[in-house]
Write an enzyme that holds these catalytic residues in place. Structure first.
Site, PDB file in Angstrom:
ATOM      1  N   ASP A   1     -29.148   5.785  -4.873  1.00 44.22           N
ATOM      2  CA  ASP A   1     -27.918   5.198  -4.381  1.00 44.22           C
ATOM      3  C   ASP A   1     -27.174   6.309  -3.656  1.00 44.22           C
ATOM      4  O   ASP A   1     -27.057   7.436  -4.147  1.00 44.22           O
ATOM      5  CB  ASP A   1     -27.059   4.625  -5.507  1.00 44.22           C
ATOM      6  CG  ASP A   1     -26.004   3.671  -4.949  1.00 44.22           C
ATOM      7  OD1 ASP A   1     -25.873   3.596  -3.715  1.00 44.22           O
ATOM      8  OD2 ASP A   1     -25.326   3.003  -5.743  1.00 44.22           O
TER       9      ASP A   1
HETATM   10  C1  BGC Z   1     -23.536   1.235  -3.469  1.00 37.47           C
HETATM   11  C2  BGC Z   1     -24.828   0.477  -3.306  1.00 37.47           C
HETATM   12  C3  BGC Z   1     -25.107   0.219  -1.845  1.00 37.47           C
HETATM   13  C4  BGC Z   1     -25.101   1.537  -1.105  1.00 37.47           C
HETATM   14  C5  BGC Z   1     -25.427   1.397   0.370  1.00 37.47           C
HETATM   15  C6  BGC Z   1     -23.453   2.445  -2.558  1.00 37.47           C
HETATM   16  O1  BGC Z   1     -22.197   3.015  -2.579  1.00 37.47           O
HETATM   17  O2  BGC Z   1     -23.400   1.632  -4.818  1.00 37.47           O
HETATM   18  O3  BGC Z   1     -24.785  -0.718  -4.036  1.00 37.47           O
HETATM   19  O4  BGC Z   1     -26.343  -0.431  -1.711  1.00 37.47           O
HETATM   20  O5  BGC Z   1     -23.818   2.111  -1.242  1.00 37.47           O
HETATM   21  O6  BGC Z   1     -24.434   0.758   1.057  1.00 37.47           O
END
Ligand code: BGC
Length: 743
Positions: free
Chosen positions: A289
């Site tokens: 993530d």
């Molecule tokens: C979130 C994810 C998301 C990723 C990409 C992160 O901050 O926790 O759920 O897929 O960003 O946008």
């Protein structure tokens, strides 16, 4: 397509692959193709495939930093996210394919969570439909529109179980229950990747199960906070939906921001290799993530980014999202012998294999077709599906004094900022959805009921303490037969980084509601929010409460059709709604404790002195414009043998005046275990349609494997003994019987 890759593919593979197509399974053909590309790659190019960068946003849409464009050219970045439209992804893909040495196509990722252009209700709302077909359809439509806009990978489904409504991200999940969450996780994977997981179909996209693991349990409901739970709770409650998504065929997994048992998930070999790959048999690739590799420095398990990168690569992270850690340090670490090149090869193999499966090596531009994009985005059948799911997701929490349904032609006062907001209809993950062209609740009520029968006043804003509009709202309401007040949270108050310590309706919205009730007219509250709220006050004030969540592109129409009874509400809560924030975490599958309450005035019991233990609205709860009665439960046998099946049946009757749908729910309690067991666990549900006056028998089949859990010695299995079985229309109001699981 590009030189070297093509050459090698045609020279070394075309011959063999033709032969293999009939003789060998496709998997091994992809493996060979992958290996043939891997052999040509330099270490830098391999690491480039392990890198994922975001595009930025301009007024005209996504753009990419100049440095990243160069990285694509040099083969230092194999994957992009937040870039979309057929035209723009084609532009980037052309750079990768035509200008990089090997011409390896890019993966394009995006958070297509509940729709891409046509937005569906937020995921928590969808889960309240308890309708797996509708949920699968929603993901299917999202995949079709995303794929038409150049995307081939979504960061969904989010399957984090959560019992804490303070956490804003409960809006993205399927609620508190592992069983229902597992069914929904699988439905969403089928929707994104297609029922047969055929990624080479250009209308499917790669799913990414997130956030692995246990991200839904941050302490205090504060996003990104520490997670600490027993292994038993983790395995029995939090893991099942991830497992279900992987079993359904999801081929990518996102490692979470949080720690589990003292180890950040992104650096946890236990989570990402021992459990995910070795136990769950996951065959795809793991992406972090966002900057979760870098964040391990803040967690305090690595002294710098380089060290954090080592933790990640050894744990089993294949792709670094946005952190630039693999890009900066991995090559040197391989050269210094800190990382074995074979580890890099394994990661790259997993990523390239997916690119083969997606058909990107056959045609890197297969997702970049503008004509197709025009045809599929906002297709009428997608809008119909969105309307259908929006109606199914709404939960009628209260309906007294025949406040609902509204009658066409009645004079309706519509109050509240949310009644006119279109942005809020879409919720926090709106993907590429547009809100300036869609219709608000007010627009649709007017369209349905006739302009002259609808009066509007904003009354107050969603937040803040400005009461200057109260008077006008009261004046407008005075002229109406009924009052519909749309209240709730701003869309930014739920989702990521939107934790709350107070889960009341914000601002002075409820104060205005209280004023309006003084007019002694039926007051109907429509709620837009992304989490269970404390609705104690509103429940006392309003005659009717309709939970509409953030219902998506067609949300205005869906609310209107439900309010006027064109659709009879059938949604049921998938998270308990507490009476107050102090009860949180609150969930139906709690333990009995050593001191359950039997008598209300017993002091030394597990209870509060200032609040009941019970939720305001329990898990599984939701009303209809008709009503249902349940017969007693009939069991096929009271003794379930090791290889047997127990059938539990009830007759459900619609004894009201309208056709309606009911979600019949079956729960079980293991009365004596080697470890303490939940007071109820959902084991089955069926959504049935009953005509007015009609009865149907619903039968649930219970087999011993459904009763398995992690026993005292941490083995997974069942324990013979006494069980209770419950069937009802929610987790509280149930019929009960007993059975035995035989040794
Ligand atoms: C979130 C994810 C998301 C990723 C990409 C992160 O901050 O926790 O759920 O897929 O960003 O946008």
């Amino acid at each position: 397509m590009k030189k070297i890759v093509l050459l090698v593919l045609s020279a070394t593979l075309l011959l063999t692959s033709c032969r293999q197509r009939e003789s060998e399974p496709q998997e091994s053909m992809w493996d060979q193709k992958t290996d043939s590309v891997l052999k040509l790659m330099t270490l830098e190019e391999k690491i480039g495939q392990m890198v994922l960068y975001t595009s930025d946003w301009d007024v005209t849409g996504p753009t990419l930093r100049q440095g990243y464009l160069d990285d694509i050219r040099k083969g230092n970045c194999g994957n992009i996210f937040n870039a979309h439209t057929a035209a723009y992804t084609r532009k980037l893909q052309t750079i990768a394919v035509e200008e990089s040495r090997l011409g390896i196509p890019l993966l394009f990722g995006y958070d297509v969570i509940h729709g891409h252009k046509t937005i569906f209700p937020i995921s928590l709302g969808e889960s309240a439909s308890w309708d797996m077909e509708a949920i699968e359809k929603s993901a299917r439509v999202a995949a079709i529109e995303a794929a038409a806009s150049g995307i081939n990978w979504t960061f969904a489904p989010m399957v984090d179980v959560s019992v804490d409504p303070r956490w804003g991200r409960v809006s993205e999940g399927a609620g508190e229950d592992p069983y229902l969450g597992s069914k929904i996780a699988a439905a969403r994977v089928r929707g994104f990747q297609g029922a047969d997981n055929n990624l080479s179909d250009t209308l499917t996209i790669l799913a990414c199960v997130k956030h692995f693991a246990a991200y839904g349990a941050p302490q205090g409901g504060r996003d990104y906070n520490t997670v600490d739970m027993s292994e038993r709770v983790f395995l029995d409650t939090y893991l099942p939906p991830y497992k279900a998504a992987i079993d359904a065929g999801a081929l990518s997994v996102m490692s979470s921001f949080n720690e589990y048992d003292g180890v950040p998930a992104t650096g946890s070999k236990y989570l990402l290799t021992d459990l995910l790959r070795d136990k769950l048999g996951f065959k795809g690739f793991v992406v972090t993530d966002y900057t979760s590799i870098n964040e391990m420095v803040h967690h305090g398990v690595a002294k710098d980014d380089a060290e954090a990168g080592l933790l990640a690569v050894h744990a089993g992270v294949d792709m670094d999202m946005q952190g630039e850690v693999y890009f900066k340090y991995l090559k040197k670490q391989v050269e210094e012998g800190l990382v074995n090149e074979s580890q890099i090869d394994d990661a790259v193999r997993r990523i390239l294999k997916i690119k083969f499966k997606l058909g990107l090596f056959d045609d890197p531009y297969r997702y970049c077709n503008e004509e197709r994009e025009k045809r599929l985005v906002y297709a009428p059948e997608h809008l119909d599906a969105s309307l259908d799911v929006a109606k199914k997701s709404m939960v009628l929490l209260k309906n007294e004094n025949e406040a609902l349904p509204l009658k066409k032609g009645e004079k309706i006062a519509v109050i509240g900022e949310l009644a006119t907001s279109t942005r809020d209809l879409l919720g926090s993950w709106k993907a590429a959805g547009d809100w300036d062209t869609i219709h608000s609740v007010l627009d649709e009520i007017k369209a349905f009921n006739g302009d002259k029968n609808v009066l509007y006043a904003e009354g107050c804003k969603k937040v803040g303490d400005d009461r200057s509009g109260f008077l006008k709202a009261m004046g407008v309401a005075l002229l109406a037969d009924k009052i519909v007040m749309v209240i709730g949270e701003d869309w930014e108050w739920s989702g990521e980084a939107a934790s709350r310590t107070n889960i009341n309706i914000p601002g002075v919205q409820s104060e205005l509601l209280e004023q309006l009730t003084k007019l002694n007219k039926p007051v109907i509250v429509v709620l837009m929010n992304g989490r269970p709220l404390d609705l104690t006050r509103e429940n006392e004030l309003a005659d009717a409460l309709l939970e509409a969540w953030y219902p998506g592109t067609m949300g205005g129409k869906a609310v209107t059709q439900v309010l006027f009874g064109d659709y009879n509400p059938s949604g049921k809560l998938t998270m308990s709604f507490p009476m107050n924030v102090g009860q949180v975490p609150l969930y139906y599958y709690a333990k009995n404790t050593g001191r359950p309450i039997y008598l209300p005035n017993d002091k030394y019991k597990s209870k509060y002195i200032d609040s009941p233990n019970e939720p305001l609205f329990p898990f599984g709860y939701g009303l209809s414009y008709t009503s249902f009665v349940y017969s007693d439960i009939k069991l096929s046998t009271a003794e379930l043998t090791k290889k047997g099946t127990l059938k539990a049946s009830v007759a459900v009757t619609n004894n009201g005046g309208r056709d309606g749908e009911e979600v019949v729910q079956c729960y079980v309690r293991d009365l004596v275990g080697s470890v303490t067991r939940p007071v109820k666990e959902l084991k089955g549900f069926e959504k049935i349609l009953l005509k007015a006056g009609e009865s149907k028998t619903v039968t649930f089949e219970i087999t011993p494997d459904m009763l398995a859990f992690h026993r005292i010695d941490m083995t997974y299995g069942t324990e013979p003994g006494d069980y209770q079985l419950f069937i009802g229309g929610n987790s509280r109001d149930v019929k009960t019987t007993n059975f035995k699981l035989m040794p």
